[in-house]
Scaffold this active site. Sequence first.
Site, PDB file in Angstrom:
ATOM      1  N   LYS A 103      38.554  41.935  47.222  1.00  0.00           N
ATOM      2  CA  LYS A 103      39.637  41.481  46.346  1.00  0.00           C
ATOM      3  C   LYS A 103      40.907  41.256  47.148  1.00  0.00           C
ATOM      4  O   LYS A 103      41.248  42.073  48.008  1.00  0.00           O
ATOM      5  CB  LYS A 103      39.883  42.549  45.266  1.00  0.00           C
ATOM      6  CG  LYS A 103      40.931  42.174  44.225  1.00  0.00           C
ATOM      7  CD  LYS A 103      41.133  43.303  43.215  1.00  0.00           C
ATOM      8  CE  LYS A 103      42.049  42.876  42.073  1.00  0.00           C
ATOM      9  NZ  LYS A 103      42.244  43.969  41.088  1.00  0.00           N
ATOM     10  N   SER A 172      41.583  42.383  36.476  1.00  0.00           N
ATOM     11  CA  SER A 172      42.194  41.538  37.481  1.00  0.00           C
ATOM     12  C   SER A 172      41.263  41.272  38.667  1.00  0.00           C
ATOM     13  O   SER A 172      41.552  40.371  39.442  1.00  0.00           O
ATOM     14  CB  SER A 172      43.480  42.205  37.973  1.00  0.00           C
ATOM     15  OG  SER A 172      43.177  43.422  38.642  1.00  0.00           O
ATOM     16  N   SER A 196      40.552  46.808  35.266  1.00  0.00           N
ATOM     17  CA  SER A 196      40.333  45.679  36.169  1.00  0.00           C
ATOM     18  C   SER A 196      38.996  45.647  36.895  1.00  0.00           C
ATOM     19  O   SER A 196      38.686  44.667  37.561  1.00  0.00           O
ATOM     20  CB  SER A 196      41.469  45.621  37.195  1.00  0.00           C
ATOM     21  OG  SER A 196      42.657  45.191  36.594  1.00  0.00           O
TER      22      SER A 196
END
Lengths: 473, 473
Positions: A103, A172, A196
């Site tokens: 990420k 996210s 997330s």
Amino acid sequence: MTDLPWPVPALPHDLVARKLPYDPATPLLAPYTACAAAFRDGQDSPRAFLERRLETIEQADPAVRAFVLVDANGARKAADASNARWKAGAPIGPVDGMPVAVKDMIETRDLPTQMNSPIYVGWHPNRDAAAVWALRQAGAVILGKTVTTEFAVSNSGPTRNPYDSTRTPGGSSSGSAAAVGAGMASLALGTQTQASTIRPGGYCGAYAMKPSIDALHTGGVTPLALTQDHLGVFGASLEDMWAGARAIARHVGGNPPHLGMAGPDQAPPPARPRALARLDMQGWGETDGISRAAFDAACDRVANAGVAVADRRSHAGIAALETMLADANDYSYDILAWETKWPLSSYRDHGADMVGKRIHELLAHGAKITADTYTAALARRTALRNQVESLAGEFDGFLALCSSGPAIVHHDYTGSRSYALPWTMVAAPAFALPLLAVEELPLGLQLCGFRDRDAEACAVAGWLRDTVLGRVA
Amino acid sequence: MTDLPWPVPALPHDLVARKLPYDPATPLLAPYTACAAAFRDGQDSPRAFLERRLETIEQADPAVRAFVLVDANGARKAADASNARWKAGAPIGPVDGMPVAVKDMIETRDLPTQMNSPIYVGWHPNRDAAAVWALRQAGAVILGKTVTTEFAVSNSGPTRNPYDSTRTPGGSSSGSAAAVGAGMASLALGTQTQASTIRPGGYCGAYAMKPSIDALHTGGVTPLALTQDHLGVFGASLEDMWAGARAIARHVGGNPPHLGMAGPDQAPPPARPRALARLDMQGWGETDGISRAAFDAACDRVANAGVAVADRRSHAGIAALETMLADANDYSYDILAWETKWPLSSYRDHGADMVGKRIHELLAHGAKITADTYTAALARRTALRNQVESLAGEFDGFLALCSSGPAIVHHDYTGSRSYALPWTMVAAPAFALPLLAVEELPLGLQLCGFRDRDAEACAVAGWLRDTVLGRVA
């Protein structure tokens, strides 16, 4: 290094459309950890495994847009080194050669870290986050960086759900969930401060876990809310995911003084729980009928396998817990707003138009919160944690959904947090198990455990998977 | 922005020599907080105050080399804004317009953060560390970045002691201590993981404090050892230092969930303690006779003022504490080595020659430490902390030196940690009070307090200053 253009241009939705029926029993990607024998005897190799991932990326990513950038050359080099170790019969461990996506909130030494923010375009932190460093030590192959929503706060990003490109991947950790869900990577790192990891895992058909707080080192992960930030791990299977998480714990530990997530380096064998508690969570009221029925059916399978499933109606302690979990959404926003004042305010100093709407909202809320409000929220969180612990004598885990239904048709909202947020507040492990399908879309089952008993929760998750998928009698 | 050349070229020692006799009673720089009346009535202004600092820098820094870079333009702009607020009778608070230097381990949005490492030359973190952000909110003027030893770990740097350029300023917050000691800044930020604030503060004739752990937000400070990293604050006076520290706590708090250092926004009035405990610390054996005599004399002044000074000979609890403090050096290195594995290992990945000797040593030690060793060290640290707390009913503070003598004649060793390290392990506040002079060099008196009772410790430090300097009867 192949740099995809970044920021990804604002494409019209569904420029490249994609729709695939989701079948929980036949994942798109075979588990990496199941290939060990083939790697040893030379029928397969980490490099060949990687090349198949690069092909998948080439085919799928124009529609999914999970990656910010793919470092094909760096990955090939790392995979070749792994090839040699497997050939020599001396792999470092189960994740040696495993392709990992990271990420873009998580620092990488050789690739930019851009956080989906114009402030950080082209930014190089010059070091690997602790988890990335640990995975490299374990022989893993860093494949590239995946899309995050802006600073892991905002509600939109370019990524599309790998099973239906009209739908959100969740956020996210959008790109990490989608990359694993689409079979582009065996493992991916994400974060969870609210929802997330668990939410996008369930939406994208990826196994995902949020370990106990501090159990995996978050050094080099851009901070958001210090007492809520968890590292998240996505995997093509429970076994891939566990092996990846344990490799991190083994090589770099947890956030000091936490020694790091305990347990075996390969996933513990599935273990039948004594009893499970069913949690409707705050999200039940917003859950559609088909998803409710799918969850009911999963609970029935557990019960039919002879494991009691208690719930709010049958057990006063669970009823009390449900009430406390339902409250979590409300005060958790106070905690988030207080703790994110820094660094969000410093980003906003670059100019009001340099950060998105949700960051402005959080800062505005944070400006109104007093120390008393924050302290009261922490006290409620502690009470919630204590209530969970009080059930440890009777139950081996908690069953819930990951979300109030499959991924929504939206690209500016990553979906409701009301199933994933509450267990973030508990700070205990949560697993997203992509075992259900609703109208051919993934729907995640959530298995929640007790703090710092991640391995026990993983063993129960394994049993749950086998039971729900009908792999055991 | 005036960028000084960086890395600072390896100059011969004493290219520009400097020697000044140190007089504890007449500091080089008047306290900023004492200028409030003059700022209000227009006899002085923050901008004029800043210009005097820039002159001092121009005169002294060629010999002291405290700054990595000075942002004169940015500072002037901020000072002018402060001028306007004071003129309007509406300063934000006591540090409005105060010139602040920032250790180059601490992120600044508009200035590079380089950590005295070739890896980070020209690096921009794009955000202010929490403490820097908070000080800007309080109206403070960011003057520039100061020299750190490499990653706050190594033992050398270009900075020289402001009172004798053949001597070390101490480390790792070398530049911040020297900048304040030389009167170039009223306030400076540093860090302390072992001895990096208290030692250089004492060596350089600067007031310095290491607050209770987590009491000042360390977000955006490059991490070293998570359970030992403290923000450090240097000040031209106790009052300047306290006002600066409190401004940080007020605007950004502590590391969540710590609410931030409590107390008044201006230094609490000096308060006579009930009794003090004298600690010889581990360093007494290596302390020269003149420094011992200076410490003895300070203790005598306290006793003559009617405050009992107990010690290891007179009090069994202090004797037990001394034993535990003496052990701290030994196991603290285990804690340090375990916790610094990340990020130091990721820096070393840039190449063995890209990091210094002490980093290699730490990593080598870290590679040998087991979880059991680390856990045992934490247990000893907890026992030490409990022993300190057990004395809270009898004493209002602990008296020690900051170092085993004045700054040593050395540029590749920043001095012994044996007086400053122990109280870092305690995690309670420590103040460096530059009240002694030995052979015309500064020697710091250390006042240690109880955890999260920083304001009480500051009040005792004020009384101690007045007593040792003979300002009270």
